[in-house]
Design a protein around this motif. Structure first.
Motif, PDB file in Angstrom:
ATOM      1  N   ARG A 168      37.354 -40.370  32.213  1.00  0.00           N
ATOM      2  CA  ARG A 168      38.762 -40.543  31.866  1.00  0.00           C
ATOM      3  C   ARG A 168      39.043 -41.861  31.126  1.00  0.00           C
ATOM      4  NH1 ARG A 168      39.593 -38.723  37.261  1.00  0.00           N
ATOM      5  NH2 ARG A 168      40.027 -40.883  37.865  1.00  0.00           N
ATOM      6  N   ASN A 177      35.800 -37.974  21.177  1.00  0.00           N
ATOM      7  CA  ASN A 177      36.609 -37.260  20.188  1.00  0.00           C
ATOM      8  C   ASN A 177      36.090 -37.543  18.777  1.00  0.00           C
ATOM      9  OD1 ASN A 177      38.691 -35.446  19.747  1.00  0.00           O
ATOM     10  ND2 ASN A 177      40.287 -37.008  19.654  1.00  0.00           N
ATOM     11  N   LEU A 195      44.889 -36.086  18.974  1.00  0.00           N
ATOM     12  CA  LEU A 195      45.402 -35.932  20.336  1.00  0.00           C
ATOM     13  C   LEU A 195      45.085 -34.544  20.889  1.00  0.00           C
ATOM     14  CD1 LEU A 195      47.026 -37.094  22.688  1.00  0.00           C
ATOM     15  CD2 LEU A 195      49.108 -36.258  21.592  1.00  0.00           C
ATOM     16  N   SER A 196      45.148 -33.532  20.027  1.00  0.00           N
ATOM     17  CA  SER A 196      44.940 -32.153  20.484  1.00  0.00           C
ATOM     18  C   SER A 196      43.495 -31.866  20.851  1.00  0.00           C
ATOM     19  CB  SER A 196      45.407 -31.164  19.404  1.00  0.00           C
ATOM     20  OG  SER A 196      44.512 -31.163  18.301  1.00  0.00           O
ATOM     21  N   GLU A 198      41.371 -34.244  22.317  1.00  0.00           N
ATOM     22  CA  GLU A 198      40.858 -35.093  23.391  1.00  0.00           C
ATOM     23  C   GLU A 198      40.449 -34.224  24.579  1.00  0.00           C
ATOM     24  OE1 GLU A 198      43.842 -38.010  24.267  1.00  0.00           O
ATOM     25  OE2 GLU A 198      43.315 -39.257  22.546  1.00  0.00           O
ATOM     26  N   ASP A 199      39.342 -34.579  25.226  1.00  0.00           N
ATOM     27  CA  ASP A 199      38.798 -33.724  26.289  1.00  0.00           C
ATOM     28  C   ASP A 199      39.234 -34.157  27.688  1.00  0.00           C
ATOM     29  OD1 ASP A 199      37.308 -35.994  26.749  1.00  0.00           O
ATOM     30  OD2 ASP A 199      35.373 -35.086  26.284  1.00  0.00           O
ATOM     31  N   SER A 200      40.106 -35.134  27.763  1.00  0.00           N
ATOM     32  CA  SER A 200      40.616 -35.578  29.067  1.00  0.00           C
ATOM     33  C   SER A 200      42.101 -35.876  28.904  1.00  0.00           C
ATOM     34  CB  SER A 200      39.884 -36.840  29.544  1.00  0.00           C
ATOM     35  OG  SER A 200      40.309 -37.210  30.833  1.00  0.00           O
ATOM     36  N   PRO A 201      42.945 -35.265  29.736  1.00  0.00           N
ATOM     37  CA  PRO A 201      44.397 -35.458  29.564  1.00  0.00           C
ATOM     38  C   PRO A 201      44.813 -36.906  29.781  1.00  0.00           C
ATOM     39  CG  PRO A 201      43.918 -34.370  31.653  1.00  0.00           C
ATOM     40  CD  PRO A 201      42.636 -34.425  30.887  1.00  0.00           C
ATOM     41  N   ARG A 202      45.769 -37.338  28.974  1.00  0.00           N
ATOM     42  CA  ARG A 202      46.263 -38.711  29.118  1.00  0.00           C
ATOM     43  C   ARG A 202      47.176 -38.794  30.333  1.00  0.00           C
ATOM     44  NH1 ARG A 202      47.297 -41.527  23.274  1.00  0.00           N
ATOM     45  NH2 ARG A 202      45.484 -40.678  22.213  1.00  0.00           N
ATOM     46  N   GLU A 203      47.127 -39.955  30.983  1.00  0.00           N
ATOM     47  CA  GLU A 203      48.010 -40.160  32.123  1.00  0.00           C
ATOM     48  C   GLU A 203      49.420 -40.420  31.626  1.00  0.00           C
ATOM     49  OE1 GLU A 203      46.438 -43.297  34.463  1.00  0.00           O
ATOM     50  OE2 GLU A 203      44.598 -42.223  34.992  1.00  0.00           O
ATOM     51  N   SER A 204      50.390 -39.758  32.259  1.00  0.00           N
ATOM     52  CA  SER A 204      51.770 -39.921  31.829  1.00  0.00           C
ATOM     53  C   SER A 204      52.372 -41.189  32.421  1.00  0.00           C
ATOM     54  CB  SER A 204      52.592 -38.703  32.278  1.00  0.00           C
ATOM     55  OG  SER A 204      52.494 -38.527  33.666  1.00  0.00           O
TER      56      SER A 204
END
Length: 204
Positions: A168, A177, A195-196, A198-204
């Motif tokens: 992460r 990426n 952004l589309s 990326e293999d790990s979601p960004r923390e909000s």
């Protein structure tokens, strides 16, 4: 070890136009513990982009893209990459049931010392083999076997947590990426934003 300047080994005119200092990076193939490595400049020595010796194309290109992205992160002051960290096992030593394993260890004079940073599961496994070699019966060995299995599972959970933290890491997400998109055509890259992919979601 085979070594060249990155500017000679990797043909990326637009990259060097935006980051001319990357031309001065050394690109080397070397026996290392990972697939690739970026060594930043240090005390007057230029940085290096290292790929594992013996890696063939296109793997070498992919690794070089990943590590060069780490060099860009250094230049830009972005989030940097990291390496998977070894889990901290210190607390696991306190979880070992010393009463359960103490009887067989005392009976067969098994050494209870351990080295700092040592894996508790490996330590237990070594004690199990020592007791077995000393003539302990299966019944006597059972507490050591059970503790070895229990602590090994706990180590596995810690290793998974450490890998997930590495995966992460923002710098590593960006570098992976870059690997992915670096092998695409200009059209494919234009049709999908970084952004589309990326293999790990960004923390909000």
């Amino acid at each position: 070890r085979q070594e060249e300047w990155l500017g000679l080994k990797r043909n990326h005119p637009e990259l060097y136009e935006n980051y001319p200092q990357l031309r001065e990076l050394r690109a080397a193939d070397e026996k290392i513990d990972s697939q690739g490595l970026y060594r930043p400049p240090f005390k007057g020595y230029g940085g290096e982009v290292i790929t594992q010796s013996g890696t063939t194309y296109p793997g070498r290109k992919t690794i070089a893209l990943h590590e060069t992205q780490h060099a860009i992160q250094e230049i830009e002051g972005f989030n940097k990459g990291t390496a998977p960290l070894d889990p901290n096992y210190d607390n696991l030593w306190d979880e070992i049931d010393s009463d359960a394993i103490g009887t067989v260890m005392q009976k067969y004079d098994i050494d209870g010392d351990y080295a700092p940073g040592e894996s508790p599961a490996k330590w237990l496994g070594d004690r199990y083999r020592e007791a077995m070699d000393a003539g302990a019966t299966p019944t006597e060995l059972e507490p050591l076997r059970a503790e070895t299995a229990r602590i090994a599972k706990a180590e596995g959970r810690l290793k998974l947590k450490a890998y997930e933290e590495y995966h992460r890491n923002a710098g590593e997400v960006e570098a992976r990426n870059t690997e992915l998109r670096g092998n695409w055509s200009d059209t494919d890259r234009a049709n999908k934003s970084p952004l589309s992919t990326e293999d790990s979601p960004r923390e909000s």
